[in-house]
Motif scaffolding. Structure first.
Motif, PDB file in Angstrom:
ATOM      1  N   TYR A   1      -5.827  -3.030 -17.097  1.00 15.95           N
ATOM      2  CA  TYR A   1      -6.532  -2.411 -16.098  1.00 15.95           C
ATOM      3  C   TYR A   1      -8.101  -2.184 -16.207  1.00 15.95           C
ATOM      4  O   TYR A   1      -8.371  -2.179 -17.377  1.00 15.95           O
ATOM      5  CB  TYR A   1      -6.122  -1.179 -15.756  1.00 15.95           C
TER       6      TYR A   1
ATOM      7  N   ASP B   1       0.857  -1.184   0.031  1.00 19.76           N
ATOM      8  CA  ASP B   1       0.117   0.139  -0.242  1.00 19.76           C
ATOM      9  C   ASP B   1       0.992   1.093  -0.003  1.00 19.76           C
ATOM     10  O   ASP B   1       1.525   1.434   1.029  1.00 19.76           O
ATOM     11  CB  ASP B   1      -0.722   0.143   1.400  1.00 19.76           C
TER      12      ASP B   1
ATOM     13  N   ALA C   1      -8.397  -1.171 -11.518  1.00 18.92           N
ATOM     14  CA  ALA C   1      -7.851  -2.359 -10.702  1.00 18.92           C
ATOM     15  C   ALA C   1      -7.667  -3.250 -11.875  1.00 18.92           C
ATOM     16  O   ALA C   1      -8.085  -3.561 -12.772  1.00 18.92           O
ATOM     17  CB  ALA C   1      -9.191  -3.020  -9.949  1.00 18.92           C
ATOM     18  N   THR C   2      -6.726  -4.060 -11.522  1.00 19.93           N
ATOM     19  CA  THR C   2      -6.189  -5.352 -12.622  1.00 19.93           C
ATOM     20  C   THR C   2      -7.326  -6.272 -12.776  1.00 19.93           C
ATOM     21  O   THR C   2      -7.794  -6.780 -12.043  1.00 19.93           O
ATOM     22  CB  THR C   2      -4.739  -6.073 -12.267  1.00 19.93           C
TER      23      THR C   2
ATOM     24  N   PRO D   1      -3.053  -8.981  -8.170  1.00 20.31           N
ATOM     25  CA  PRO D   1      -4.084  -7.978  -8.112  1.00 20.31           C
ATOM     26  C   PRO D   1      -3.617  -6.718  -7.565  1.00 20.31           C
ATOM     27  O   PRO D   1      -2.693  -6.827  -6.454  1.00 20.31           O
ATOM     28  CB  PRO D   1      -5.051  -8.642  -7.024  1.00 20.31           C
ATOM     29  N   MET D   2      -3.777  -5.490  -8.263  1.00 21.68           N
ATOM     30  CA  MET D   2      -3.527  -4.306  -7.892  1.00 21.68           C
ATOM     31  C   MET D   2      -4.551  -3.089  -8.409  1.00 21.68           C
ATOM     32  O   MET D   2      -5.268  -3.373  -9.203  1.00 21.68           O
ATOM     33  CB  MET D   2      -2.008  -3.752  -8.686  1.00 21.68           C
ATOM     34  N   ARG D   3      -4.658  -2.348  -7.303  1.00 25.55           N
ATOM     35  CA  ARG D   3      -5.519  -1.056  -7.569  1.00 25.55           C
ATOM     36  C   ARG D   3      -4.626   0.184  -7.612  1.00 25.55           C
ATOM     37  O   ARG D   3      -3.715   0.391  -6.754  1.00 25.55           O
ATOM     38  CB  ARG D   3      -6.464  -1.149  -6.489  1.00 25.55           C
ATOM     39  N   THR D   4      -4.907   1.080  -8.718  1.00 24.40           N
ATOM     40  CA  THR D   4      -4.362   2.266  -8.679  1.00 24.40           C
ATOM     41  C   THR D   4      -5.441   3.277  -8.590  1.00 24.40           C
ATOM     42  O   THR D   4      -6.281   3.424  -9.325  1.00 24.40           O
ATOM     43  CB  THR D   4      -3.562   2.428 -10.032  1.00 24.40           C
TER      44      THR D   4
ATOM     45  N   ASN E   1      -1.219   3.089  -4.803  1.00 26.25           N
ATOM     46  CA  ASN E   1      -1.079   1.793  -5.358  1.00 26.25           C
ATOM     47  C   ASN E   1      -1.241   0.658  -4.020  1.00 26.25           C
ATOM     48  O   ASN E   1      -0.405   0.800  -3.228  1.00 26.25           O
ATOM     49  CB  ASN E   1       0.256   1.298  -6.024  1.00 26.25           C
ATOM     50  N   ASP E   2      -2.263  -0.084  -4.106  1.00 28.24           N
ATOM     51  CA  ASP E   2      -2.610  -1.052  -3.247  1.00 28.24           C
ATOM     52  C   ASP E   2      -2.794  -2.487  -3.939  1.00 28.24           C
ATOM     53  O   ASP E   2      -3.505  -2.169  -4.913  1.00 28.24           O
ATOM     54  CB  ASP E   2      -3.358  -0.664  -2.160  1.00 28.24           C
ATOM     55  N   GLY E   3      -2.287  -3.585  -3.260  1.00 22.92           N
ATOM     56  CA  GLY E   3      -2.773  -4.746  -3.697  1.00 22.92           C
ATOM     57  C   GLY E   3      -1.862  -5.916  -3.137  1.00 22.92           C
ATOM     58  O   GLY E   3      -1.127  -5.601  -1.964  1.00 22.92           O
ATOM     59  N   GLU E   4      -2.109  -7.052  -3.488  1.00 20.91           N
ATOM     60  CA  GLU E   4      -1.504  -8.442  -2.868  1.00 20.91           C
ATOM     61  C   GLU E   4      -0.680  -9.108  -3.714  1.00 20.91           C
ATOM     62  O   GLU E   4      -1.126  -9.814  -4.632  1.00 20.91           O
ATOM     63  CB  GLU E   4      -2.874  -9.239  -2.320  1.00 20.91           C
TER      64      GLU E   4
END
Length: 145
Positions: free
Chosen positions: A66, A3, A80-81, A87-90, A108-111
C-alpha cells in the motif's frame, strides 16, 4: 467494482483511536486476516510512504504493498495498492462523536481481477463481514481497561 463501507463507535478519544488504527504495524493485532506488516520506507509513515502486507482472504495468500495517498493526522488515512493482486483503496476516517468517543469509518473499494472479479458479490459480502469483525476487534482492544 467492490465498494464496502463499515463503521463502529469506540469509547475513546479520536486521537487515541486514530493514533492506534493509523499505525499499520498494529494491523495484525486487530485485522484477523493480516499476518504481517513491514514498513518499506526508512523515514517513517506518512504521505507517499509504502507498507507491505501479508494476508489471507477467501483461503488465498495475498501479498500487497500500500502507498499512503492521503494523510491527515487523527482524521483520515487513505492507502492504495501500489503492488498486489488487484487495485484496492482503503480509507479510514475518524469522527469525534463526543469528548471521549469516536466513530471509525472503514471503506474498501477497488476493481477485482481474475478470481476476485468472478466472485465479486461473494467477495463484497465476505469483506463486509471481515471488516465488521476487525472493527469489533479494534473496539475491544481500545476499550479494554
Amino acid at each position: 467494482m467492490v465498494d464496502v463501507s463499515t463503521s463502529i463507535a469506540i469509547d475513546r478519544p479520536r486521537s487515541v483511536v486514530a493514533g492506534y488504527a493509523m499505525n499499520p504495524l498494529n494491523a495484525p493485532a486487530w485485522y484477523r486476516n493480516i499476518h504481517s506488516v513491514r514498513r518499506l520506507d526508512p523515514h517513517g509513515f506518512g504521505l507517499g510512504s509504502h507498507t507491505a502486507f501479508e494476508a489471507r482472504f477467501l483461503g488465498r495468500k495475498l501479498s500487497y504493498t500500500y502507498e499512503v495517498t492521503r494523510f491527515a493526522q487523527n482524521e483520515e488515512l487513505v492507502m492504495a495498492t501500489a503492488q498486489g493482486p488487484f487495485p484496492m483503496r482503503t480509507t479510514y476516517r475518524f469522527e469525534a462523536i463526543g469528548p471521549t468517543a469516536t466513530r471509525v469509518h472503514l471503506r474498501n473499494d477497488g476493481e477485482p481481477t481474475g478470481f476476485g472479479k468472478l466472485a465479486g458479490p461473494l467477495m463484497e459480502m465476505m469483506m463486509r463481514r471481515a471488516n465488521m469483525a476487525d472493527l469489533r476487534a479494534l473496539k475491544s482492544i481500545l476499550e479494554k481497561d
